[in-house]
Design a protein around this motif. Structure first.
Motif, PDB file in Angstrom:
ATOM      1  N   GLU A   1      27.616  31.333  40.603  1.00  0.00           N
ATOM      2  CA  GLU A   1      28.220  32.647  40.853  1.00  0.00           C
ATOM      3  C   GLU A   1      27.725  33.237  42.162  1.00  0.00           C
ATOM      4  O   GLU A   1      28.482  33.848  42.914  1.00  0.00           O
ATOM      5  CB  GLU A   1      27.896  33.590  39.694  1.00  0.00           C
TER       6      GLU A   1
ATOM      7  N   HIS B   1      29.667  31.967  44.910  1.00  0.00           N
ATOM      8  CA  HIS B   1      31.114  32.152  44.732  1.00  0.00           C
ATOM      9  C   HIS B   1      31.849  30.817  44.568  1.00  0.00           C
ATOM     10  O   HIS B   1      32.896  30.577  45.184  1.00  0.00           O
ATOM     11  CB  HIS B   1      31.708  32.926  45.911  1.00  0.00           C
TER      12      HIS B   1
ATOM     13  N   ASP C   1      33.831  28.208  42.091  1.00  0.00           N
ATOM     14  CA  ASP C   1      34.624  28.186  40.857  1.00  0.00           C
ATOM     15  C   ASP C   1      34.015  27.172  39.891  1.00  0.00           C
ATOM     16  O   ASP C   1      34.055  25.967  40.136  1.00  0.00           O
ATOM     17  CB  ASP C   1      36.077  27.832  41.181  1.00  0.00           C
ATOM     18  N   ARG C   2      33.428  27.653  38.809  1.00  0.00           N
ATOM     19  CA  ARG C   2      32.772  26.758  37.853  1.00  0.00           C
ATOM     20  C   ARG C   2      33.749  25.746  37.263  1.00  0.00           C
ATOM     21  O   ARG C   2      33.368  24.622  36.923  1.00  0.00           O
ATOM     22  CB  ARG C   2      32.126  27.585  36.740  1.00  0.00           C
ATOM     23  N   ALA C   3      35.010  26.131  37.153  1.00  0.00           N
ATOM     24  CA  ALA C   3      36.007  25.219  36.590  1.00  0.00           C
ATOM     25  C   ALA C   3      36.255  24.020  37.487  1.00  0.00           C
ATOM     26  O   ALA C   3      36.776  22.987  37.032  1.00  0.00           O
ATOM     27  CB  ALA C   3      37.322  25.974  36.355  1.00  0.00           C
ATOM     28  N   SER C   4      35.868  24.112  38.771  1.00  0.00           N
ATOM     29  CA  SER C   4      36.084  22.997  39.695  1.00  0.00           C
ATOM     30  C   SER C   4      34.975  21.952  39.602  1.00  0.00           C
ATOM     31  O   SER C   4      35.069  20.902  40.233  1.00  0.00           O
ATOM     32  CB  SER C   4      36.176  23.519  41.127  1.00  0.00           C
TER      33      SER C   4
END
Length: 282
Positions: free
Chosen positions: A64, A67, A69-72
């Motif tokens: 976080e 910045h 994207d954890r989904a990536s």
């Protein structure tokens, strides 16, 4: 002469923007690990650092923080192949913030106070759907480059002299830029003070770099707090004394001691103030 000064500051700003190491002015250079991957896997791959020990109770979410994207991320593979007794610096977090940069396909940069001293390199190979781990590595320089050959899973480190030269430059340039601009409102912007200004700042940044190398070489713990804090205080005092005796100006209200204190405080606060206000344990 003023035009020459402005040209020098513009060049310094440009070099600061393109230098591959972190810049931190008089607050001292920050820890950094640069991973250069050779014979990289085909297609996309992800690089993280493994840190010994369990996940800290209080830690920064570095995903976080940067910045990302954890989904990536390949979360399933990273969790499945997790090594016992170790945790991921980016995925799991660190007690202090860790900045992440990916300047090109095969270079990964981890920096700031969350940078570990002992670590493994974790590389997720999307084509093989698995995570490969390097041997245990030790950071012996404040800012160190590691070259990881993915094909044979070996890691080599960079030239320490070159590393410290880059560190010196990345620390000196923002100091010259910030403190040089501050000469204007204090009334010290002229050719008579230029030589003194450059000599003093080159000397102090060289001292900081040498002390950094010595502390890392002997493995001194908490050297940033035990050594750098009092050293920077001494530098502030020395610069104030030198500037009081040697800076010249026709402005009656100009005060060299105030300039020395403001210049050092501004360059230090530029990188530390916001983080310490939000994260008091850093």
């Amino acid at each position: 002469m003023k035009q020459k000064w402005k040209a020098c500051l513009c060049i310094a700003a440009f070099l600061l923007a393109v230098l591959p190491v972190s810049a931190s002015a008089d607050s001292g250079p920050k820890p950094q690990i640069t991973i250069q991957v050779q014979n990289a896997p085909d297609g996309d791959y992800y690089v993280d650092l493994l840190i010994p020990g369990e996940i800290p109770e209080q830690c920064i979410d570095n995903i976080e923080w940067n910045h990302i994207d954890r989904a990536s991320l390949p979360l399933d593979a990273l969790e499945r192949d997790r090594m016992d007794g170790w945790h991921y610096a980016m995925l799991d977090g660190t007690p202090a913030p860790l900045f992440y940069k990916h300047p090109d396909k095969d270079m990964f940069v981890f920096s700031y106070f969350g940078t570990p001293d002992t670590f493994r390199i974790a590389i997720y190979d999307d084509s093989q759907q698995k995570v490969n781990f390097s041997e245990v590595m030790k950071r012996t320089q404040l800012q160190q480059i590691f070259t990881c050959d993915f094909a044979d899973n070996t890691v080599k480190t960079g030239n320490p002299l070159l590393t410290y030269l880059k560190q010196f430059a990345s620390s000196l340039l923002p100091t010259l830029l910030i403190e040089g601009i501050l000469l204007l409102p204090f009334g010290f912007w002229d050719r008579r003070n230029a030589k003194l200004f450059f000599v003093v700042n080159i000397g102090t940044q060289l001292l900081l770099t040498v002390v950094t190398a010595a502390c890392m070489w002997i493995g001194m713990p908490f050297y940033r707090y035990l050594v750098f804090a009092p050293l920077e205080l001494v530098i502030w005092i020395v610069e104030a004394v030198i500037y009081r005796k040697r800076l010249q100006t026709r402005r009656e209200t100009a005060h060299p001691v105030a300039y020395a204190l403001c210049a050092n405080a501004l360059s230090a606060a530029a990188t530390l103030f916001s983080v310490h206000m939000i994260f008091p344990w850093v």
